[in-house]
Design a protein around this motif. Structure first.
Motif, mmCIF file in Angstrom:
data_model
loop_
_atom_site.group_PDB
_atom_site.id
_atom_site.type_symbol
_atom_site.label_atom_id
_atom_site.label_comp_id
_atom_site.label_asym_id
_atom_site.label_seq_id
_atom_site.Cartn_x
_atom_site.Cartn_y
_atom_site.Cartn_z
ATOM 1 N N GLU A 263 -59.934 -9.434 44.436
ATOM 2 C CA GLU A 263 -60.028 -8.726 45.713
ATOM 3 C C GLU A 263 -61.478 -8.725 46.191
ATOM 4 O OE1 GLU A 263 -57.493 -7.696 47.336
ATOM 5 O OE2 GLU A 263 -55.901 -7.714 45.820
ATOM 6 N N SER A 264 -61.678 -9.107 47.437
ATOM 7 C CA SER A 264 -63.035 -9.137 47.984
ATOM 8 C C SER A 264 -62.988 -9.053 49.500
ATOM 9 C CB SER A 264 -63.768 -10.415 47.556
ATOM 10 O OG SER A 264 -65.058 -10.485 48.128
ATOM 11 N N ASP A 265 -63.590 -8.008 50.061
ATOM 12 C CA ASP A 265 -63.772 -7.874 51.495
ATOM 13 C C ASP A 265 -62.463 -8.064 52.268
ATOM 14 O OD1 ASP A 265 -65.197 -7.391 53.812
ATOM 15 O OD2 ASP A 265 -65.761 -9.499 54.100
ATOM 16 N N ARG A 266 -61.443 -7.294 51.875
ATOM 17 C CA ARG A 266 -60.125 -7.272 52.536
ATOM 18 C C ARG A 266 -59.357 -8.586 52.388
ATOM 19 N NH1 ARG A 266 -59.763 -5.335 58.370
ATOM 20 N NH2 ARG A 266 -61.265 -6.990 58.766
ATOM 21 N N ILE A 267 -59.802 -9.450 51.482
ATOM 22 C CA ILE A 267 -59.097 -10.701 51.221
ATOM 23 C C ILE A 267 -58.674 -10.722 49.758
ATOM 24 C CG2 ILE A 267 -59.234 -13.226 51.189
ATOM 25 C CD1 ILE A 267 -61.425 -13.015 53.313
ATOM 26 N N SER A 268 -57.413 -11.082 49.515
ATOM 27 C CA SER A 268 -56.923 -11.265 48.154
ATOM 28 C C SER A 268 -56.936 -12.757 47.828
ATOM 29 C CB SER A 268 -55.498 -10.717 48.011
ATOM 30 O OG SER A 268 -55.464 -9.326 48.278
ATOM 31 N N PHE A 269 -57.731 -13.138 46.856
ATOM 32 C CA PHE A 269 -57.780 -14.528 46.405
ATOM 33 C C PHE A 269 -56.828 -14.651 45.222
ATOM 34 C CE2 PHE A 269 -61.789 -13.628 48.451
ATOM 35 C CZ PHE A 269 -62.037 -14.752 49.215
ATOM 36 N N VAL A 270 -55.716 -15.321 45.418
ATOM 37 C CA VAL A 270 -54.711 -15.477 44.366
ATOM 38 C C VAL A 270 -54.833 -16.889 43.811
ATOM 39 C CG1 VAL A 270 -52.264 -15.350 43.795
ATOM 40 C CG2 VAL A 270 -53.208 -13.833 45.546
ATOM 41 N N LEU A 271 -55.156 -16.969 42.523
ATOM 42 C CA LEU A 271 -55.476 -18.251 41.890
ATOM 43 C C LEU A 271 -54.490 -18.533 40.766
ATOM 44 C CD1 LEU A 271 -59.311 -17.575 41.549
ATOM 45 C CD2 LEU A 271 -58.134 -18.681 43.450
ATOM 46 N N THR A 272 -53.960 -19.738 40.754
ATOM 47 C CA THR A 272 -52.994 -20.110 39.731
ATOM 48 C C THR A 272 -53.471 -21.326 38.949
ATOM 49 O OG1 THR A 272 -50.667 -20.652 39.308
ATOM 50 C CG2 THR A 272 -51.642 -21.579 41.295
ATOM 51 N N ASP A 273 -53.234 -21.306 37.645
ATOM 52 C CA ASP A 273 -53.557 -22.456 36.801
ATOM 53 C C ASP A 273 -52.489 -23.528 36.985
ATOM 54 O OD1 ASP A 273 -55.542 -20.786 35.875
ATOM 55 O OD2 ASP A 273 -54.544 -20.345 33.970
ATOM 56 N N LEU A 274 -52.811 -24.737 36.545
ATOM 57 C CA LEU A 274 -51.841 -25.826 36.590
ATOM 58 C C LEU A 274 -51.748 -26.485 35.212
ATOM 59 C CD1 LEU A 274 -52.736 -27.584 39.973
ATOM 60 C CD2 LEU A 274 -50.770 -26.126 39.494
ATOM 61 N N PRO A 275 -50.565 -27.007 34.856
ATOM 62 C CA PRO A 275 -50.429 -27.735 33.585
ATOM 63 C C PRO A 275 -51.260 -29.022 33.632
ATOM 64 C CG PRO A 275 -48.290 -27.267 34.577
ATOM 65 C CD PRO A 275 -49.309 -26.974 35.603
#
Length: 488
Positions: free
Chosen positions: A56-68
């Motif tokens: 969470e940063s400055d009203r933005i949610s950064f959603v990060l996903t790993d990959l195989p």
């Protein structure tokens, strides 16, 4: 309240260690006025457990996903960059298709859809970026999501005759018709896709009213990306005084400087450009020892054989040119593979007499626009621009050239270096006015208005009649999705 959910392969999240390149400015501009989620790859591959985390940063949610690991290599190095990238840049001859890579590409699109499925609300607006996710809307629709979903392609889109050379194009390109809006950099790209929809998918409709798939009306539009013109100009004014830029300019010993800034990619025409500069020195000996060409080309996708070959070729050409024309006190071409900050580049642009922006094919090319913004109005440089860059559609007062014609590019270099002040200033003023009118801060609003009817998401957005399912429609380990053909 509706959220904007932006999806891209790379995410410029705080503390993630992953940068999104030129996409970062555009996405952050869209999220500035429409707080929401930026969803994408974390930059990590795993052979065991896949993790999705939120910053969470400055009203933005950064959603990060790993990959195989295996799927990532097939998806990114394989299908995305050894098949889609060359074909989208009109290079069928460089495409290396394999079913395994397509399978990996499909699996990654499925994985992104599955992770998005867990967080997507019925009134969210989804904006997907670039060729990595041609299948994403279809995967989301299969999970029951009827959200407004837009797609923007940052690369060119070639004519039907070329795109039809993509194996299984009827399964891959037709999947774009699951988006509500498909956007492109130029009118030419949009028209090429419209012709594909008409001839290959055979959907009724037209560019003005959209194409009816039976499930939705797909709109097609061109939305040329800009830059933050005024702030970049201010950055250049400050950067020219920095110790780094001052040192570079002092090292020229009064010589004029020509600059080129490109990723080391075959689409950028770097080899052709250096050959043109060599031809310029051959035809105009009076400029020898009076001009230096600085080419900054950070290495790109070095694990792919075509890029390794190009790296060797460029180094060989530069070495030959410098060996032929160079002197103990003068190196004609300074070739640098190190990446530089935007601030440093802004100062170098401002200190350059001319810029060589001559890709063989490019979606837009923001270097051209940044060079214009960086110029000193009292002593502006000259932009030499490929007619095959998307930027050429707007930047007609530049010196437009055919990058395949080394004689013509050499002549343009001579004209740029010899151009009278009044002509330089007139061209600069016309170009600056053009790019200022298409500022990046306005770009997201134009796209979102076409997608939702409003430039911001504060306005009400029509919600789907049925909510999406709450359980997974398919697991990541499920068989690869077969994308249907839309031909009737």
């Amino acid at each position: 309240m509706a959220r904007l959910v932006v999806v891209s392969n790379r995410v410029s999240a705080p503390k993630s260690g992953t940068r999104a390149g030129g996409l970062e400015v555009a996405v952050m501009a869209s999220l500035k006025h429409n707080p929401g989620i930026w969803f994408g790859w974390s930059g990590r591959v795993s052979v065991k457990t896949l993790e999705t985390r939120t910053i969470e940063s400055d009203r933005i949610s950064f959603v990060l996903t790993d990959l195989p690991k295996e799927a990532y290599e097939e998806y990114y190095y394989g299908f995305a960059n050894r098949v889609l990238w060359p074909i989208l840049h009109y290079r069928l001859d460089l495409a290396e298709f394999s079913r395994q890579d397509l399978s990996g590409y499909t699996k990654v699109n499925e994985h992104f859809a599955e992770e998005l499925h867990k967080i997507l609300r019925p009134d969210d607006v989804v904006w997907v970026h670039d060729y990595h996710f041609l299948l994403l809307a279809k995967a989301l629709r299969e999970r029951g999501h009827q959200n407004r979903i837009g797609f923007f392609l940052h690369t060119p889109f070639p004519p039907v005759e070329i795109i039809a050379g993509l194996p299984h194009h009827e399964r891959i390109i037709s999947a774009l018709c699951h988006y509500d809006l498909v956007g492109f950099q130029t009118e030419i790209d949009a028209a090429n896709f419209a012709r594909y929809v008409e001839s290959e998918c055979q959907y009724p409709g037209n560019r003005k009213d959209g194409y009816n798939t039976g499930e939705r009306v797909v709109q097609i539009g061109d939305f040329p990306v800009g830059i933050e013109t005024e702030s970049f100009a201010k950055m250049a004014r400050r950067a020219i005084k920095s110790s780094f830029v001052s040192g570079v300019l002092a090292s020229l010993s009064g010589r004029a400087m020509i600059i080129g800034v490109d990723r080391l990619d075959y689409s950028k025409g770097i080899e052709h450009r250096i050959a043109a500069f060599e031809r310029f020195l051959e035809h105009h000996p009076d400029w020898r020892n009076n001009v230096t060409y600085l080419q900054i080309s950070p290495k790109s996708r070095s694990a792919i054989p075509e890029y390794m070959d190009m790296e060797r070729n460029v180094s060989t050409i530069v070495g030959r040119l410098n060996g032929t024309y160079g002197e103990a006190s003068w190196t004609p071409v300074r070739y640098v593979n190190k990446a530089h900050t935007r601030t440093a580049l802004a100062g170098l642009y401002r200190g350059s007499r001319a810029a060589l922006v001559t890709p063989l094919r490019d979606g837009m090319n923001l270097v051209a626009k940044e060079y214009i913004a960086a110029q000193d109005p009292e002593d502006p440089g000259v932009l030499i621009l490929s007619r095959f860059a998307g930027a050429a559609m707007e930047c007609k007062p530049a010196l437009l050239v055919n990058p395949y014609d080394s004689e013509a590019v050499a002549a343009a270099i001579h004209r740029a270096l010899s151009m009278p002040f009044e002509e330089r200033r007139a061209r600069y003023e016309a170009l600056y006015k053009i790019i200022a009118a298409n500022d990046i801060q306005d770009w997201p609003g134009r796209f979102l208005k076409a997608l939702t009817g409003s430039p911001t998401l504060a306005a009400s957005i029509t919600k789907p009649d049925e909510p999406p399912p709450t359980e997974s429609a398919s697991g990541y380990s499920a068989p690869s999705v077969v994308v249907q053909s839309f031909a009737s």
